[in-house]
Design a protein around this motif. Structure first.
Motif, short mmCIF file in Angstrom:
data_model
loop_
_atom_site.label_atom_id
_atom_site.label_comp_id
_atom_site.label_asym_id
_atom_site.label_seq_id
_atom_site.Cartn_x
_atom_site.Cartn_y
_atom_site.Cartn_z
N ALA A 1 30.73 10.03 25.45
CA ALA A 1 30.04 9.28 24.39
C ALA A 1 29.63 10.21 23.26
O ALA A 1 29.79 9.88 22.07
N LEU A 2 29.11 11.39 23.61
CA LEU A 2 28.70 12.34 22.56
C LEU A 2 29.89 12.86 21.77
O LEU A 2 29.77 13.12 20.57
N ALA A 3 31.03 13.01 22.43
CA ALA A 3 32.21 13.55 21.75
C ALA A 3 32.64 12.64 20.60
O ALA A 3 33.22 13.12 19.62
N GLY A 4 32.35 11.36 20.70
CA GLY A 4 32.72 10.42 19.65
C GLY A 4 31.76 10.38 18.48
O GLY A 4 31.99 9.67 17.51
N LEU A 5 30.67 11.13 18.57
CA LEU A 5 29.66 11.13 17.51
C LEU A 5 29.85 12.34 16.61
O LEU A 5 30.33 13.38 17.04
N GLY A 6 29.41 12.23 15.38
CA GLY A 6 29.43 13.37 14.47
C GLY A 6 28.36 14.38 14.87
O GLY A 6 27.44 14.08 15.64
N LEU A 7 28.48 15.58 14.36
CA LEU A 7 27.56 16.66 14.70
C LEU A 7 26.11 16.31 14.39
O LEU A 7 25.22 16.56 15.20
N GLU A 8 25.87 15.70 13.25
CA GLU A 8 24.49 15.35 12.87
C GLU A 8 23.88 14.36 13.86
O GLU A 8 22.73 14.52 14.29
N LEU A 9 24.64 13.36 14.27
CA LEU A 9 24.15 12.38 15.23
C LEU A 9 23.97 13.03 16.62
O LEU A 9 23.02 12.73 17.33
N GLN A 10 24.87 13.94 17.00
CA GLN A 10 24.71 14.67 18.27
C GLN A 10 23.40 15.45 18.27
O GLN A 10 22.67 15.46 19.26
N GLN A 11 23.09 16.08 17.15
CA GLN A 11 21.84 16.84 17.04
C GLN A 11 20.63 15.91 17.12
O GLN A 11 19.61 16.26 17.73
N SER A 12 20.72 14.73 16.54
CA SER A 12 19.63 13.77 16.62
C SER A 12 19.40 13.30 18.05
O SER A 12 18.27 13.17 18.51
N VAL A 13 20.50 13.04 18.76
CA VAL A 13 20.40 12.63 20.16
C VAL A 13 19.77 13.75 20.99
O VAL A 13 18.89 13.50 21.81
N ALA A 14 20.20 14.98 20.75
CA ALA A 14 19.64 16.12 21.48
C ALA A 14 18.14 16.26 21.20
O ALA A 14 17.36 16.49 22.12
N ALA A 15 17.73 16.09 19.95
CA ALA A 15 16.31 16.19 19.61
C ALA A 15 15.52 15.07 20.28
O ALA A 15 14.41 15.31 20.79
N LEU A 16 16.06 13.87 20.29
CA LEU A 16 15.40 12.74 20.96
C LEU A 16 15.21 13.03 22.44
O LEU A 16 14.13 12.82 23.00
#
Length: 113
Positions: free
Chosen positions: A87-102
């Motif tokens: 699921a993360l692989a399909g996201l852009g880097l900025e969104l991956q970073q947001s998910v990680a921060a969450l």
């Protein structure tokens, strides 16, 4: 499978870090030396983990997973990780970073309670 959460975490860590030392495994799991010994003993007796003495220093022990996490029934332990990574692989880097921060914030919040 008769495994608790800590058993699963130990198996996954040993599989991803072949030859991990018990002290490192204990730090990863957040358990004492006695606790990691109990966990490893239990999983060794079930033929899930194995211990090996370091050939260069007999005081050093290494822990290895004896199960293949890509096969049944063991692959169920990685099902969430694999799906989450896909699921993360399909996201852009900025969104991956947001998910990680969450997730970091949620983990920190849960740890405080």
């Amino acid at each position: 499978m008769g495994l608790n959460d800590v058993d699963v975490a130990a198996i996954l860590h040993a599989a991803r870090n072949p030859g991990v030392r018990p002290s490192d495994l204990g730090r990863h799991l957040g358990v004492t030396a006695a606790g990691v010994t109990t966990i490893v003993d239990r999983l060794v007796s079930r033929d899930v983990l194995r211990r090996e003495v370091d050939p260069d220093d007999r005081r050093v022990i290494h822990v290895f997973a004896m199960v293949d996490l890509a096969t049944d029934p063991w692959k169920c332990l990685t099902r969430f990780d694999d799906a989450f990574e896909a699921a993360l692989a399909g996201l852009g880097l900025e969104l991956q970073q947001s998910v990680a921060a969450l997730l970091d914030d949620a983990t920190s919040s849960a740890a405080l309670k």
